[in-house]
Design an enzyme around this catalytic site. Structure first.
Site, mmCIF file in Angstrom:
data_model
loop_
_atom_site.group_PDB
_atom_site.id
_atom_site.type_symbol
_atom_site.label_atom_id
_atom_site.label_comp_id
_atom_site.label_asym_id
_atom_site.label_seq_id
_atom_site.Cartn_x
_atom_site.Cartn_y
_atom_site.Cartn_z
ATOM 1 N N LYS A 76 43.388 29.748 37.812
ATOM 2 C CA LYS A 76 44.177 31.235 37.530
ATOM 3 C C LYS A 76 45.677 30.912 37.445
ATOM 4 O O LYS A 76 46.622 31.393 36.827
ATOM 5 C CB LYS A 76 43.535 32.366 38.157
ATOM 6 N N GLN A 120 39.835 37.419 45.429
ATOM 7 C CA GLN A 120 38.607 36.505 44.841
ATOM 8 C C GLN A 120 37.471 36.796 45.721
ATOM 9 O O GLN A 120 37.446 36.847 46.968
ATOM 10 C CB GLN A 120 39.086 35.012 45.117
ATOM 11 N N ASP A 143 41.756 43.020 38.072
ATOM 12 C CA ASP A 143 40.274 42.396 37.981
ATOM 13 C C ASP A 143 39.542 43.689 37.311
ATOM 14 O O ASP A 143 38.306 43.884 36.797
ATOM 15 C CB ASP A 143 39.736 42.214 39.166
#
Lengths: 326, 326
Positions: A76, A120, A143
Site C-alpha cells: 500500500k 492494518q 478503510d
C-alpha cells in the site's frame, strides 16, 4: 484414405479447440485496470496540489509482527508513492495496549497533516478490533470500517466505502456488466467485504453511492449447499468472498454470468511443491461457462489497493474543503 | 337412495370445509402479543424505578400538521402512559426552520431527564430528514435511524434497532418460526424497515443483535415480477414492506411459509363505501397456502409501538448505568 482420416481428425480437433476458446469467459484483469486508475489518481493529485493544496498523507499503523500484514502495508505504501500520496507506517510492538493504540489514533485524528488513517487488521487479541475501527475519525477512515461510514453506506449517503466492494463495483462498471434489475449473489457475510458489497449491489443508483439496483441474495456458511448452488445458477453476477478453495464450481454457474472471486487461499501446488494463491472459485472449470471472471491473484486484489488510494484522495479533498485549506 | 346421496353430499361438503380449515394459515395476532410485551415492559419499568432509578422519559417532536403523524404520535404517547414511561409531545409549526429543529434536538440531547427522542417523520420538505435523524444522539435515538445505530446494527453491535424489524423478529420468535439456514425474502429496500430487516435476518445469531442466520434475498421495485414470484415461491419467510395493494398473491407462496405483511394501504371498501387499511399481501387468498400470516391491521403495527417502548426503556437503562444515576 489414411491422409483424409488424419485430415478430418485434425479438423475436428481444431474445431473443438476453437469452440472451447470462444466459450472461454473474458478475463477481468484487475491488475491493468487498477494501473489505469492509479495513473488517473496520480494526475488528479498533481492537479490538486497545483491549486495550492497540500500533498494528501496516509498513515498506516501495524501492531505486532504479522508478516502478511507487513507485506500488505508495504504494498500500500509503494502504491501511495507511485501516485504521489505522502505516506508513513507506524510499527507498534505486539505488547501495545489498547489505550496506547487509541491514544495514537487520537493524535492522528487531530493532526491536520494526516488525511487518512489505516490500522492494518488483524490487531492482537488483547485489542478490540471494533473499538479501534470506530476510533478512527469518520473523515480519515480510508478503510470505511468506522460504524458511521458503514451507516452512511447503508443509508446511501456520501461517505467512505470499503475498498474491496468499491473495487468490485469499478470492475463491473469497467466491463459494462448490467446490474440493474439483475440477479446477484454475494457469498459470505463479512462486514468488510460481503455486507457492503450486498448493500452496494442492491441499493438505489439514484443516490450518492451510485449503487447498482440488483436483486441480491446473501448466502453464507448456514446456506445449505443445494440452496447455494440454486441461487448461484440463477445469478447474473456472483461475488464470492469466503476463503474456501473450490467452493464455486462449474455446475453452479449460469452461462455468461459474471464471477467475481474475492477469496484468497494459499495452497500447495502439487506439481511444483511450492505454494500459490487461489480464490474460492474453481477457475479453470468455471471460466468455460462464465461470461466474465476475475483471476486470483490479479483480479480484485489490485483494485482494493487502488480504491484505498482513491479513498485517501477523496478524504483529503473533503478535509481541505471543509477546512478551507485550499 | 335420495337420502343417501344427500347424506354423502353433506359428508363431502363437511370434509371439504374441514380440509379448508386445516389448510388455513395460523394468524399472527400482533395485537395480543404486543399487549403481553407491554405488560412485561410495565413490570420491568416498575422494578427499575423501585431500585431508585428515575422514570424513563420519551419526548416526541412533530413538525407541521400532518393528521396521520399526529395520530401515530398520540398512539405512542398513550402506549407510553400505559407502561409507565413519562412522555411529552412537542408540536412545532410547519414553518419551523431546520436550524430551529436542530437546536431543539440539541437541547433534548443534553437534557438528562430525556431518555428517548422521537422526531415523527415525515418532516416538511425544507428540512433534511437525514440531517435530523443523525442529529438525535445515538443513545437517545429510540427509532434507531441515526447513522451510527444503522452502522451498529450492520456490524452486529449492541445498539438501538428500528422498531418495525425488531417487532417482526419478536413475532417470528414468538411462533418459533425457524430462520436458521432458511430462505427469507425481504420485499422492499427502505432504510427504516427493509434494509435493517434484511440485516437482522441474514446476520450471525452469535452476536449482540441475536440475528437470524437466514439466507436472505432483497427484492425491490426493479426486481422483475417473474423473478419476485420465483424468489417468493422458494421462501420459508417473506417480509413485505412496499405499500402496494395485492403485490403478494397466493401463487407466490410456498405452502406453509410464514408471511409478514408490513404494508399499510388505505383503500375504499367497495361494499361499505368506507375506507379501510390493507397490507401488500392478498390476505384472503394467501392465508389458504401460508403456514403463518400477519393481518393488516393488527399484525406488525402494534409490535412497532411495543418495540418503541422497549427501545425507550433500553436507552434509559443504558443512560442510567453510563451516568451511574442509579
Amino acid at each position: 484414405m489414411w491422409r483424409r482420416s488424419i485430415g478430418s481428425l485434425m479438423v475436428s480437433i481444431s474445431r473443438t479447440y476453437a469452440a472451447k476458446e470462444s466459450n472461454m469467459a473474458q478475463l477481468i484483469d484487475g491488475k491493468s485496470i487498477s494501473q489505469e486508475i492509479r495513473k488517473q489518481l496520480s494526475q488528479e493529485l498533481k492537479e490538486l496540489v497545483a491549486t495550492g493544496c497540500p500533498v494528501p498523507h496516509l498513515t498506516a499503523v501495524i501492531v505486532g509482527d504479522d508478516e502478511a500484514s507487513k507485506k500488505y502495508v508495504a504494498n500500500k505504501m509503494v502504491a501511495c508513492q507511485e501516485v504521489g500520496i505522502s505516506s508513513e507506517t507506524k510499527r507498534l510492538p505486539a505488547s501495545t495496549t489498547q489505550e496506547e493504540l487509541l491514544q495514537l489514533i487520537d493524535d492522528l485524528n487531530k493532526d491536520p497533516l494526516v488525511s487518512g488513517i489505516l490500522v492494518q487488521l488483524p490487531v492482537p487479541d488483547h485489542i478490540n478490533e471494533r473499538t479501534i475501527c470506530n476510533a478512527v475519525h469518520v473523515e480519515k477512515d480510508v478503510d470505511g470500517f468506522n460504524e458511521q461510514n458503514v451507516g452512511r453506506l447503508a443509508l446511501d449517503m456520501d461517505g467512505i466505502i470499503p475498498a474491496t466492494p468499491l473495487g468490485v463495483k469499478r470492475l463491473l462498471e469497467h466491463f459494462n456488466i448490467e446490474t440493474f434489475g439483475r440477479n446477484a449473489v454475494v457469498v459470505g457475510r463479512s462486514k468488510n467485504v460481503s455486507l457492503p458489497m450486498a448493500i452496494l449491489l442492491s441499493s438505489d443508483g439514484k443516490y450518492a453511492t451510485k449503487a447498482m439496483d440488483a436483486t441480491v441474495t446473501i448466502c453464507h456458511r448456514h446456506t445449505p449447499p443445494k440452496e447455494l448452488a440454486r441461487y448461484c445458477r440463477n445469478a447474473d453476477i456472483i461475488v464470492v468472498a469466503v476463503g474456501k478453495v473450490g467452493l464455486i464450481t462449474k455446475d453452479m454457474i449460469k452461462p455468461g454470468a459474471c464471477v467475481i472471486d474475492v477469496g484468497i487461499n494459499r495452497i500447495k501446488d502439487e506439481k511444483t511443491g511450492t505454494f500459490k494463491l487461489v480464490g474460492d472459485v474453481d477457475f479453470d472449470e468455471v471460466r468455460q461457462v462464465a461470461g466474465h471472471i476475475t483471476p486470483v491473484p490479479g483480479g480484485v486484489g489490485p483494485m482494493t489497493v487502488a480504491m484505498l488510494l482513491h479513498n485517501t484522495l477523496k478524504a483529503a479533498r473533503k478535509q481541505f474543503s471543509d477546512r478551507k485549506t485550499c
